[in-house]
Design a protein around this motif. Structure first.
Motif, short mmCIF file in Angstrom:
data_model
loop_
_atom_site.label_atom_id
_atom_site.label_comp_id
_atom_site.label_asym_id
_atom_site.label_seq_id
_atom_site.Cartn_x
_atom_site.Cartn_y
_atom_site.Cartn_z
N HIS A 283 0.84 -1.20 0.00
CA HIS A 283 0.00 0.00 0.00
C HIS A 283 0.88 1.25 0.00
N PRO A 284 0.56 2.25 -0.84
CA PRO A 284 1.38 3.47 -0.89
C PRO A 284 1.50 4.21 0.44
N LEU A 285 0.43 4.20 1.25
CA LEU A 285 0.50 4.89 2.54
C LEU A 285 1.49 4.22 3.48
N ALA A 286 1.79 2.94 3.21
CA ALA A 286 2.75 2.20 4.02
C ALA A 286 4.12 2.15 3.34
N ASP A 287 4.35 3.10 2.44
CA ASP A 287 5.62 3.15 1.69
C ASP A 287 5.87 1.87 0.91
N GLY A 288 4.79 1.27 0.44
CA GLY A 288 4.92 0.07 -0.36
C GLY A 288 5.03 -1.22 0.41
N HIS A 367 4.01 13.49 6.68
CA HIS A 367 2.87 13.36 5.78
C HIS A 367 1.68 12.73 6.51
N LEU A 368 0.49 13.22 6.19
CA LEU A 368 -0.72 12.65 6.77
C LEU A 368 -0.90 11.21 6.32
N VAL A 369 -1.13 10.31 7.28
CA VAL A 369 -1.40 8.91 6.94
C VAL A 369 -2.73 8.43 7.53
N GLY A 370 -3.37 9.24 8.37
CA GLY A 370 -4.64 8.81 8.94
C GLY A 370 -5.26 9.87 9.82
#
Length: 395
Positions: A283-288, A367-370
């Motif tokens: 997932h992109p939000l998890a840096d891949g 960066h916003l992640v949640g």
């Protein structure tokens, strides 16, 4: 493709079947389910299904009359041969397929203690909820072990039915590992305000009583008296049937960004996809990094995406939806978007226990992640838009 088999007949399986038909698939469609029930919603199991007013059938998911699918229920899959393209069922039948959707979900994690007496429950399926509901009688004592969302919801439901409730949490606050100490403190105060006793920094070591439960033994040697306990210790992906198949299984079924299942050699299988609680994908939000999500929205959206990937081999797109989930606790609805557990910084914008308002944002490397809110739907929608824009840019 002429024959598609979907292993898993819950939300993800149903949504995959609907998407396949919507995408124009007119071949044979077979859904295999380990449970005897047609698809139903799981989130209400720890909420409405534990109340006096709810009925099990209230959670049934509507099945389109034109789905034209064969349902093989109450018979789990036992083995997969991706070379021969067959799925073997527990009753010995073999199903041939041209395309396969793996949507077997997850099972409740059990306790390692050798002796688990009567009165100790887990909650994952409809039958679990029905069995637990019959035990929730006013005046009884119940210990809920596990401070995640499931444990918190069960504790709240039991307290609402008049039970004497103790919630055992391994961290300083409920939900701390999932959404941090600030939201955990907020939820802890909701529990205490409702009369739930919180036991923190401990878990259950074992149980006493034969055949019926009399005490829960804690990790520090203390005991909690009671005739009822629920273990909410998380879930394990249902991947045992894939042993020997050659598929890459590590914390779930490993997938590429488009949800195609990976072989142990790292290659994507073009005719096998996965969706729902059992799927691990980058997932992109998890840096891949590969993650698995046990959320309702993820199962529904991911299943539709997996179906498209299966049919559109030359036009497959990465699955990059913004995760979202919710939890009902003591009359308040906690809503979240993104991946709060990945954050290295938490920012509290609103914390009003009396007014039932909460707003916390989660950031990773700035960066916003949640985000998590209570009583702030407009703010949550704004954070969802920001996360959606970030995912579009990353794609």
């Amino acid at each position: 493709m002429r024959r598609i088999v979907i292993v898993g007949a819950s939300l993800a399986g149903l949504r995959a079947a609907q998407a396949l038909r919507a995408e124009g698939f007119r071949g044979t469609l077979t859904l295999v389910g380990a449970e005897p029930h047609l698809p139903y919603d799981r989130p209400p199991l720890s909420k409405r299904q534990l109340t006096d007013a709810a009925r099990p059938e209230d959670g049934d998911l509507p099945i389109p009359p034109d789905l034209d699918a064969t349902w093989l229920l109450g018979t789990p899959a036992e083995a997969l041969d991706p070379v021969a393209r067959t799925v073997r069922l527990a009753d010995g039948r073999e199903l041939d397929y041209d395309g396969l959707v793996i949507a077997t979900g997850a099972a409740a994690r059990t306790h390692p203690a050798g002796h688990v007496p009567d009165g100790v429950h887990t909650l994952r399926g409809r039958d679990d909820a029905t069995a637990l509901r019959t035990e929730l009688r006013a005046g009884r004592r119940i210990t809920v072990v596990g401070g995640g969302f499931l444990g918190s919801e069960i504790a709240a439901a039991a307290r609402g039915r008049g039970l004497d409730v103790t919630l055992v949490v391994s961290t300083a606050q409920p939900l701390a590992r999932l959404v941090g100490e600030q939201v955990g403190a907020y939820v802890a105060e909701l529990h205490r305000g409702a009369g739930i006793a919180l036991v923190t920094h401990r878990t259950a070591l074992g149980f006493t009583g034969n055949p019926a439960l009399t005490q829960v033994v804690l990790s520090d040697g203390d005991t909690i008296d009671g005739e009822l306990a629920v273990l909410a210790l998380g879930a394990e992906p249902n991947t045992g049937w894939l042993a020997g198949s050659g598929l890459l299984v590590a914390g779930g079924v490993a997938c590429d960004p488009c949800l195609r299942v990976l072989h142990e050699n790292g290659a994507s299988l073009p005719n096998v996809v996965a969706a729902g609680d059992v799927a691990m994908w980058p997932h992109p939000l998890a840096d891949g990094a590969s993650i698995a999500l046990g959320h309702w929205s993820n199962a529904a959206e991911q299943a539709a995406a997996a179906a498209r990937t299966l049919l559109r081999r030359d036009d497959a797109r990465p699955f990059t939806a913004v995760p979202s989930f919710w939890s009902d606790l003591h009359g308040s609805t906690l809503r979240a978007v993104g991946l709060p557990a990945l954050a290295d910084e938490h920012r509290v914008a609103r914390y009003d226990l009396l007014g039932r308002k909460l707003e916390v944002t989660y950031h990773r490397a700035g960066h916003l992640v949640g985000a998590v809110t209570v009583g702030r739907p407009g703010r949550l929608a704004a954070y969802r838009r920001i996360l959606t824009e970030e995912l579009l840019q990353a794609a």
